[in-house]
Motif scaffolding. Structure first.
Motif, mmCIF file in Angstrom:
data_model
loop_
_atom_site.group_PDB
_atom_site.id
_atom_site.type_symbol
_atom_site.label_atom_id
_atom_site.label_comp_id
_atom_site.label_asym_id
_atom_site.label_seq_id
_atom_site.Cartn_x
_atom_site.Cartn_y
_atom_site.Cartn_z
ATOM 1 N N LEU A 79 0.825 -1.207 0.000
ATOM 2 C CA LEU A 79 0.000 0.000 0.000
ATOM 3 C C LEU A 79 0.853 1.247 0.000
ATOM 4 O O LEU A 79 1.800 1.366 0.782
ATOM 5 C CB LEU A 79 -0.911 0.021 1.235
ATOM 6 C CG LEU A 79 -1.744 1.302 1.428
ATOM 7 C CD1 LEU A 79 -2.805 1.432 0.329
ATOM 8 C CD2 LEU A 79 -2.401 1.304 2.804
ATOM 9 N N GLN A 80 0.491 2.187 -0.864
ATOM 10 C CA GLN A 80 1.027 3.548 -0.836
ATOM 11 C C GLN A 80 -0.192 4.448 -0.637
ATOM 12 O O GLN A 80 -0.991 4.622 -1.547
ATOM 13 C CB GLN A 80 1.747 3.892 -2.139
ATOM 14 C CG GLN A 80 2.169 5.354 -2.243
ATOM 15 C CD GLN A 80 3.192 5.763 -1.187
ATOM 16 O OE1 GLN A 80 4.199 5.084 -1.007
ATOM 17 N NE2 GLN A 80 2.941 6.848 -0.489
ATOM 18 N N LEU A 81 -0.365 4.977 0.573
ATOM 19 C CA LEU A 81 -1.531 5.797 0.900
ATOM 20 C C LEU A 81 -1.150 7.269 0.876
ATOM 21 O O LEU A 81 -0.269 7.705 1.614
ATOM 22 C CB LEU A 81 -2.075 5.418 2.277
ATOM 23 C CG LEU A 81 -3.250 6.247 2.814
ATOM 24 C CD1 LEU A 81 -4.452 6.131 1.894
ATOM 25 C CD2 LEU A 81 -3.615 5.807 4.220
ATOM 26 N N SER A 82 -1.831 8.022 0.014
ATOM 27 C CA SER A 82 -1.672 9.473 -0.035
ATOM 28 C C SER A 82 -3.003 10.162 0.191
ATOM 29 O O SER A 82 -3.045 11.369 0.363
ATOM 30 C CB SER A 82 -1.110 9.903 -1.398
ATOM 31 O OG SER A 82 0.151 9.318 -1.619
ATOM 32 N N GLY A 83 -4.091 9.411 0.162
ATOM 33 C CA GLY A 83 -5.430 9.959 0.326
ATOM 34 C C GLY A 83 -5.990 9.678 1.713
ATOM 35 O O GLY A 83 -5.259 9.665 2.696
ATOM 36 N N SER A 92 -0.730 -7.279 3.289
ATOM 37 C CA SER A 92 0.085 -8.473 3.528
ATOM 38 C C SER A 92 1.578 -8.175 3.466
ATOM 39 O O SER A 92 2.380 -8.966 3.930
ATOM 40 C CB SER A 92 -0.281 -9.577 2.532
ATOM 41 O OG SER A 92 -0.078 -9.141 1.212
ATOM 42 N N GLY A 93 1.948 -7.018 2.940
ATOM 43 C CA GLY A 93 3.348 -6.592 2.868
ATOM 44 C C GLY A 93 3.548 -5.293 3.632
ATOM 45 O O GLY A 93 3.183 -5.184 4.793
ATOM 46 N N THR A 94 4.090 -4.282 2.934
ATOM 47 C CA THR A 94 4.414 -3.003 3.562
ATOM 48 C C THR A 94 3.369 -1.948 3.239
ATOM 49 O O THR A 94 2.964 -1.796 2.091
ATOM 50 C CB THR A 94 5.791 -2.504 3.087
ATOM 51 O OG1 THR A 94 6.770 -3.495 3.430
ATOM 52 C CG2 THR A 94 6.170 -1.188 3.735
ATOM 53 N N ALA A 95 2.974 -1.205 4.268
ATOM 54 C CA ALA A 95 2.085 -0.058 4.110
ATOM 55 C C ALA A 95 2.919 1.207 4.252
ATOM 56 O O ALA A 95 3.631 1.375 5.240
ATOM 57 C CB ALA A 95 0.983 -0.076 5.163
ATOM 58 N N GLN A 96 2.839 2.079 3.266
ATOM 59 C CA GLN A 96 3.540 3.365 3.292
ATOM 60 C C GLN A 96 2.486 4.449 3.417
ATOM 61 O O GLN A 96 1.658 4.621 2.531
ATOM 62 C CB GLN A 96 4.349 3.561 1.999
ATOM 63 C CG GLN A 96 5.122 4.854 1.943
ATOM 64 C CD GLN A 96 6.338 4.828 2.869
ATOM 65 O OE1 GLN A 96 6.992 3.803 3.016
ATOM 66 N NE2 GLN A 96 6.631 5.958 3.482
#
Length: 176
Positions: A79-83, A92-96
């Motif tokens: 996940l790449q969260l900008s919102g 299941s992996g890395t959340a940014q």
């Protein structure tokens, strides 16, 4: 509640966009004008810029852009969260959590990274045990979850006010 599927090929609701000059795989993009109520599922990477009330599932890397607003459950590989997400996220992996991102809810991830300026109000569970825990704790939203919109809106406002109050208290403490 309908289930919408985005595949690697583009559809009427998704366009493809290369993420870099050296990247040869196009990522489907669900634009900012898109609003989904129900389930949106993709077995591949996806960039989402729209509004969703329900569940967003992505088998690969999910990029929630600055205009994205999800109310419900998000499940993805990376996940790449900008919102903004109001609800539970299972990665299941890395959340940014990027600059300007906002999360109100519970985040379950193998690993979590925060950029300066990213915010959350809720809980974070990390590691393999967190992912196992998510299997039993995180349920897809039911249609009745959104029956009383005014109550959930008030809860959302209360969470945002608590987050802002904590930020202001930290700033005052820093000034002393």
């Amino acid at each position: 509640s309908k289930e919408h599927t985005v595949s690697r090929t583009t559809s009427a609701n998704a366009t493809s966009q290369n993420t870099s000059d050296t990247d040869s795989v196009a990522i489907p993009v669900v634009g900012g004008e898109t609003s989904v109520e129900g389930v949106l599922a993709s077995d591949a990477d996806l960039r989402f810029e729209g509004r969703l009330q329900g569940e967003l599932r992505c088998g690969g890397r999910l990029e929630l852009g600055p205009k994205a607003h999800v109310q419900g459950v998000v499940r993805c590989g990376e996940l790449q969260l900008s919102g903004t997400v109001d609800g539970d996220i299972v990665v299941s992996g890395t959340a940014q959590i990027g600059h300007g991102a906002s999360l109100t809810g519970t985040l379950y991830a193998l690993m979590v990274n925060f950029d300066e300026g990213g915010s959350y109000c809720g809980r974070i569970h990390m590691g393999q045990t967190a992912l196992a825990r998510a299997e039993t704790e995180v349920k897809p939203p039911s249609p009745t979850d959104h029956a009383d919109e005014s109550a959930s809106s008030l809860d959302h406002v209360e969470d945002r006010l608590r987050l802002r109050l904590a930020e202001l208290e930290a700033a005052v403490t820093e000034l002393k």
